[in-house]
Structure formats: C-alpha cells, structure tokens
Design a protein around this motif. Sequence first.
Motif, PDB file in Angstrom:
ATOM      1  N   GLU A  40       1.108  -2.335  12.696  1.00  0.00           N
ATOM      2  CA  GLU A  40       0.312  -1.452  11.819  1.00  0.00           C
ATOM      3  C   GLU A  40       0.728   0.007  11.999  1.00  0.00           C
ATOM      4  OE1 GLU A  40      -1.177  -2.879   9.521  1.00  0.00           O
ATOM      5  OE2 GLU A  40      -1.559  -4.871  10.330  1.00  0.00           O
ATOM      6  N   GLN A  70     -19.482   1.517   5.714  1.00  0.00           N
ATOM      7  CA  GLN A  70     -19.447   1.199   7.145  1.00  0.00           C
ATOM      8  C   GLN A  70     -18.802   2.360   7.924  1.00  0.00           C
ATOM      9  OE1 GLN A  70     -16.822  -2.104   8.035  1.00  0.00           O
ATOM     10  NE2 GLN A  70     -18.424  -3.099   9.182  1.00  0.00           N
ATOM     11  N   TYR A  82      -8.694  -0.293  12.352  1.00  0.00           N
ATOM     12  CA  TYR A  82      -9.359  -1.574  12.661  1.00  0.00           C
ATOM     13  C   TYR A  82      -8.703  -2.244  13.880  1.00  0.00           C
ATOM     14  CZ  TYR A  82     -10.013  -6.601  12.497  1.00  0.00           C
ATOM     15  OH  TYR A  82     -10.238  -7.897  12.859  1.00  0.00           O
ATOM     16  N   HIS A  83      -7.373  -2.325  13.890  1.00  0.00           N
ATOM     17  CA  HIS A  83      -6.700  -3.024  14.993  1.00  0.00           C
ATOM     18  C   HIS A  83      -6.838  -2.263  16.313  1.00  0.00           C
ATOM     19  CE1 HIS A  83      -4.936  -5.460  11.724  1.00  0.00           C
ATOM     20  NE2 HIS A  83      -4.901  -6.387  12.656  1.00  0.00           N
ATOM     21  N   LYS A 134      -1.141 -10.504  21.255  1.00  0.00           N
ATOM     22  CA  LYS A 134      -1.211 -10.573  19.787  1.00  0.00           C
ATOM     23  C   LYS A 134      -1.816  -9.271  19.232  1.00  0.00           C
ATOM     24  CE  LYS A 134      -1.343 -12.232  15.603  1.00  0.00           C
ATOM     25  NZ  LYS A 134      -0.149 -12.545  14.835  1.00  0.00           N
ATOM     26  N   LEU A 182     -18.350  -0.518  12.473  1.00  0.00           N
ATOM     27  CA  LEU A 182     -17.249  -1.497  12.505  1.00  0.00           C
ATOM     28  C   LEU A 182     -16.992  -1.943  13.946  1.00  0.00           C
ATOM     29  CD1 LEU A 182     -14.962  -3.125  11.260  1.00  0.00           C
ATOM     30  CD2 LEU A 182     -13.555  -1.057  11.204  1.00  0.00           C
TER      31      LEU A 182
END
Length: 106
Positions: A42, A2, A67-68, A34, A7
């Motif tokens: 992270e 990916q 990712y975050h 959040k 993503l």
Amino acid sequence: MQTVEELYQLILQRKSNPEKGSYTDYLFTKGLDKILKKVGEESTEVIVAAKNPSDDEFVYEVSDLVYHVLVLMADRGISVDDIKTELAKREGLMSKTQERREIDKL
Ligand SMILES: N=c1c2ncn([C@@H]3O[C@H](COP(=O)(O)OP(=O)(O)OP(=O)(O)O)[C@@H](O)[C@H]3O)c2ncn1[C@@H]1O[C@H](COP(=O)(O)O)[C@@H](O)[C@H]1O
C-alpha cells in the motif's frame, strides 16, 4: 462518517471477535508478515498515485494505507492515543528546533 479512531475501534473488535468474511479478520489470521506485506504494497501504491495527477486515486491509496497501518498498530497493541501522545511531544520539540534555527540565523 467514520473517524480514524472509530475505524481503529472496529479493527480491535474484529481482533477480539473474529467475524466470518471479514478482511480484517483475514489479516489477523494470516499474521504479522502478511500485514507487513500489505503495508509495504500500500505504501508503494501511495507513492505511485502521488506521481499521477488524480487526487481521487491518491486519496483512495492513502485510505488503503491508513487502514492497513491501523491493522498493524492493533496487531502490535499500539493505540491511536499512543500516536497522538508522540505527536504532542513533538509539538514542543519542533518549536524548540524552530527557535534554535531562528537564533542560528542571527
Ligand atoms: N477501510 C477498510 C479497508 N481498506 C482497504 N480494505 C481492504 O484491503 C484490501 C486491499 O486490496 P488489495 O487488492 O490490495 O488486496 P486483496 O487482493 O483484496 O487481498 P490480499 O490477498 O492481497 O490480502 C481490499 O480487500 C479492501 O477491501 C479494507 N477493508 C476494511 N476496511 C474497514 O474495515 C471495516 C471492517 O471490515 P471487515 O473486517 O472486512 O469487516 C470496514 O467497515 C471498513 O471500514
């Protein structure tokens, strides 16, 4: 495999079509605070991992952060292309800064 863009597209899909059990959906449902908390956590984990000798741990934590950050970008409506455009602008700017440094050395 990916890509970052794939993503990001998957994250956008989760945003427009919430899926039961999806962690991405959970983050969007919880909202910006959040997501920001996770980006902060992270980031700290990346710093800690960078101080340790394990490359695997470092790669793992950087992947979590990427990712975050992509979830944060999707929440703010910022695309991967927006980042590419900004980085491309810097290419020119940075080479000018480099040139100036070279001239200053003369
Ligand atoms: N890349 C990721 C990814 N990286 C990290 N995470 C999740 O991020 C969380 C980070 O772990 P933590 O222990 O810090 O958090 P937690 O205790 O699980 O959760 P919190 O209560 O702290 O929010 C874990 O639950 C991981 O599963 C990710 N979740 C999803 N993806 C990608 O997103 C795609 C869609 O996933 P879903 O939305 O779950 O379908 C997946 O196919 C993956 O490609």
